[in-house]
Design a protein around this motif. Structure first.
Motif, short mmCIF file in Angstrom:
data_model
loop_
_atom_site.label_atom_id
_atom_site.label_comp_id
_atom_site.label_asym_id
_atom_site.label_seq_id
_atom_site.Cartn_x
_atom_site.Cartn_y
_atom_site.Cartn_z
N LYS A 2 0.81 -1.22 0.00
CA LYS A 2 0.00 0.00 0.00
C LYS A 2 0.85 1.28 0.00
O LYS A 2 0.33 2.36 -0.25
CB LYS A 2 -0.93 0.00 1.22
N ASN A 3 2.13 1.19 0.34
CA ASN A 3 2.98 2.37 0.43
C ASN A 3 4.25 2.18 -0.38
O ASN A 3 4.72 1.06 -0.56
CB ASN A 3 3.36 2.65 1.90
N GLU A 4 4.83 3.29 -0.81
CA GLU A 4 6.17 3.24 -1.37
C GLU A 4 7.15 2.87 -0.25
O GLU A 4 6.91 3.19 0.91
CB GLU A 4 6.53 4.58 -1.99
N PRO A 5 8.26 2.19 -0.59
CA PRO A 5 9.18 1.72 0.46
C PRO A 5 9.61 2.80 1.44
O PRO A 5 9.54 2.60 2.66
CB PRO A 5 10.36 1.18 -0.35
N ARG A 6 10.05 3.96 0.94
CA ARG A 6 10.54 5.00 1.85
C ARG A 6 9.42 5.54 2.73
O ARG A 6 9.61 5.76 3.93
CB ARG A 6 11.20 6.13 1.07
N GLU A 7 8.24 5.72 2.16
CA GLU A 7 7.11 6.21 2.94
C GLU A 7 6.75 5.22 4.04
O GLU A 7 6.49 5.61 5.19
CB GLU A 7 5.91 6.44 2.02
N LEU A 8 6.72 3.94 3.70
CA LEU A 8 6.38 2.92 4.70
C LEU A 8 7.41 2.91 5.82
O LEU A 8 7.04 2.90 7.01
CB LEU A 8 6.32 1.55 4.03
N LEU A 9 8.69 2.92 5.49
CA LEU A 9 9.73 2.86 6.51
C LEU A 9 9.69 4.11 7.40
O LEU A 9 9.87 4.02 8.61
CB LEU A 9 11.10 2.71 5.85
N ASN A 10 9.45 5.26 6.79
CA ASN A 10 9.37 6.49 7.57
C ASN A 10 8.16 6.47 8.49
O ASN A 10 8.23 6.91 9.65
CB ASN A 10 9.30 7.69 6.64
N ASN A 11 7.03 5.93 8.02
CA ASN A 11 5.84 5.82 8.86
C ASN A 11 6.07 4.88 10.04
O ASN A 11 5.56 5.10 11.15
CB ASN A 11 4.65 5.33 8.04
N MET A 12 6.84 3.83 9.81
CA MET A 12 7.16 2.90 10.90
C MET A 12 8.02 3.58 11.95
O MET A 12 7.80 3.41 13.17
CB MET A 12 7.86 1.67 10.33
N PHE A 13 9.00 4.35 11.51
CA PHE A 13 9.85 5.09 12.46
C PHE A 13 9.02 6.07 13.27
O PHE A 13 9.16 6.17 14.50
CB PHE A 13 10.97 5.80 11.71
N SER A 14 8.12 6.79 12.61
CA SER A 14 7.27 7.75 13.31
C SER A 14 6.39 7.06 14.35
O SER A 14 6.19 7.57 15.46
CB SER A 14 6.39 8.50 12.30
N ALA A 15 5.88 5.88 14.02
CA ALA A 15 5.04 5.13 14.96
C ALA A 15 5.84 4.69 16.18
O ALA A 15 5.35 4.70 17.31
CB ALA A 15 4.42 3.93 14.26
#
Length: 430
Positions: A2-15
C-alpha cells in the motif's frame, strides 16, 4: 503493497517514536500524592516532556527541576527545565545536578520524590566525584564514547566516577519515598544502565570499571585512577538501607516502540519480524550480519519469505578511526549498503529515536537498491566514507538523511530492513 518503500519505513519510524512519548505512557505509573511535599527531579532527552506530562495530570502541589539536552526543553509551569550539553558534559549539567541534590536534601518520610529518567542522563548528570574536575570528566566521556565499548561497559565506568550515579542520587533522597519513572534506551532494559542508574542499586565494582578501562586501553586522568584504585568510587550496593524506600518503573522501552512499528507494517500488508530489541556490537559488523540475513530472504526465502520487514533495536557502537560526521545508525547503513551490493528489492532505514545520531541533528538515513550507484555517480566512495566514519556526509550528499528534529523521547536505535520480491526485469536478467 500500500505504500512506497521509503514512505512505509518512515511511517514505521514515526510510529515507534510516537509510542514512546511520555504523554501516552506516564499516567498509569503515578502514585497517589503524599502527606508531605512532592519534589520532581530527573534528567535525559525525554525528561522535559516527561515533566510536562506529569504536571498536566498530577492532582496535588509539586515543585522541582529536570535537566535535558539543549533544544529539548518543553514549557512547564511548576518544574524548572535546565538545558545542558550531550553527549559531552558542560557546566550547566554540573550546576543542574548540584541543584538537584540541594532540592532533595532534608526531606522526611512523608515526602515523595518522583524521578524522571531517560536516555542521555548519563552525560547530563555531570557532577564528578572529588577530586575529578569537569574538564577531566569531559575527556573521559569522549574517550569512552569512541572506544568501542558497549553501553553497559561505558555506564559501569561512569557510575564509579560520579557523585550521583550508581544509586547515590537515591541515597541523597532518603528517607523520602522515591519513585523513578524510566524510559529505557538500553539493551535489555536494565535499570542500572538507564542513565547509569542514579536511583538504583549497583552490583558492579570499581574493579569492574578498571577492567573495562584496561580492556579498551582508555586513557584516564590520575584523579580518576586514584578514585577507582582506592575504592573511593564504590557505588551503592543492593541491600543498602538508604534504598529501602526507593522503587522504579519502566514506562516505555524499545520493544514497545518496535511493536508499534510492526503494526504499521501489518496495516500495509507486509509481514514484520522483530529480530531483537537488544542488538549490540560494532555498527558496521551488525550491518554486515543484517545484510546476510536480508540476502538469504531475498534469494532463498529463508528464514522468512519476501516480502517482509526485518525489525530490530538496541544500541550498537562505533570505534572511531576517522574524522568524519557520523553516528552509529548511518555507520550501520553504510556497511549494510556495501554488503548488499545493490540487491534488488532491499530498502532500509536506521535512526536514533531521539532524533540525533551521533553529534549531528540528524536522526539517521535511508538506503535503497540504487544507493551505491547514485553515490558513485556523485563521485562519493562508499567504502572511503565508512572508513572515515563519515555517514552523515555520505547520506546528506544523496538527499537520504532523516531529519525530524528533537523527538522529546529516546528508546534507542530503530532499524527496519524491507525485503521485496525481485522485480520481473531483475528475474529475467538472472
Amino acid at each position: 503493497m500500500k505504500n512506497e518503500p521509503r514512505e512505509l519505513l518512515n511511517n514505521m519510524f514515526s510510529a515507534a517514536v510516537d509510542a514512546a512519548q511520555p504523554s501516552r505512557c506516564i499516567a498509569p505509573f503515578l502514585p497517589p500524592p503524599p502527606r508531605g511535599r512532592t519534589i520532581v527531579i530527573g534528567a535525559g532527552k525525554a525528561s522535559a516532556s516527561m515533566a510536562s506530562a506529569l504536571e498536566k495530570i498530577w492532582p496535588g502541589e509539586l515543585t522541582g527541576m529536570v535537566v535535558t539536552r539543549y533544544g529539548y526543553a518543553v514549557q512547564c509551569d511548576r518544574i524548572e527545565i535546565v538545558e545542558a550539553a550531550h553527549p559531552v558534559p558542560d557546566i550547566n549539567g554540573l550546576r543542574g545536578t548540584q541543584t538537584m541534590l540541594d532540592l532533595v536534601s532534608g526531606l522526611t518520610q512523608d515526602d515523595l520524590v518522583i524521578c524522571l529518567m531517560s536516555g542521555g542522563a548519563s552525560s547530563l548528570l555531570s557532577l564528578p566525584l572529588d577530586p575529578l574536575t569537569l574538564e577531566e570528566k569531559k575527556n573521559i566521556n569522549r574517550a569512552l564514547l569512541t572506544s568501542g565499548a558497549a553501553i553497559s561497559e561505558i555506564n559501569c565506568v561512569r557510575r564509579h566516577l560520579s557523585a550521583v550515579k550508581g544509586g547515590r542520587l537515591a541515597a541523597a533522597c532518603h528517607p523520602a519515598q522515591l519513585l523513578t519513572l524510566l524510559i529505557s534506551d538500553v539493551p535489555g532494559d536494565s535499570a542500572v544502565d538507564i542513565a547509569s542508574g542514579p536511583t538504583v542499586a549497583d552490583p558492579s565494582t570499581c574493579a569492574d570499571a578498571l577492567n573495562i578501562i584496561r580492556r579498551y586501553g582508555i586513557a584516564m586522568p590520575l584523579a580518576a585512577m586514584q578514585i577507582l584504585e582506592s575504592g573511593a568510587g564504590e557505588s551503592i550496593k543492593p541491600g543498602n538501607p538508604s534504598l529501602a524506600s526507593s522503587d522504579y518503573r519502566i514506562i516505555t522501552a524499545p520493544q514497545i516502540a518496535l511493536e508499534a512499528a510492526a503494526e504499521v507494517a501489518k496495516a500495509a500488508g507486509i509481514p514484520c519480524h522483530i529480530l531483537s530489541d537488544r542488538i549490540e556490537g560494532e555498527a558496521r559488523d551488525v550491518g554486515k550480519v543484517m545484510a546476510g540475513i536480508a540476502l538469504q530472504v531475498a534469494r532463498r526465502n529463508q528464514p522468512f519469505k519476501a516480502p517482509c520487514i526485518l525489525l530490530s533495536g538496541g544500541e550498537t557502537t562505533v570505534s572511531v578511526k576517522g574524522d568524519g560526521r557520523g553516528g552509529r545508525n548511518v555507520e550501520f547503513l553504510l556497511s549494510l549498503a556495501i554488503a548488499l551490493e545493490g540487491e534488488d528489492g532491499v530498502h532500509a532505514i536506521a535512526c536514533d529515536t531521539d532524533g540525533v545520531d551521533g553529534r549531528d541533528e540528524i536522526a539517521g538515513a535511508f538506503i535503497s537498491p540504487n544507493t551505491l550507484d547514485r553515490a558513485w555517480k556523485s563521485r562519493m566512495n562508499p567504502q572511503a566514507s565508512l572508513d572515515n566514519n563519515d555517514g552523515h556526509t555520505f547520506f546528506g550528499g544523496l538527499g537520504d538523511s532523516v531529519i525530524c528534529g528533537p523527538t522529546l523521547t529516546n528508546v534507542n536505535d530503530f532499524r527496519a530492513v524491507l525485503v521485496l520480491p525481485k522485480s520481473a526485469d531483475h528475474q529475467q536478467e538472472n
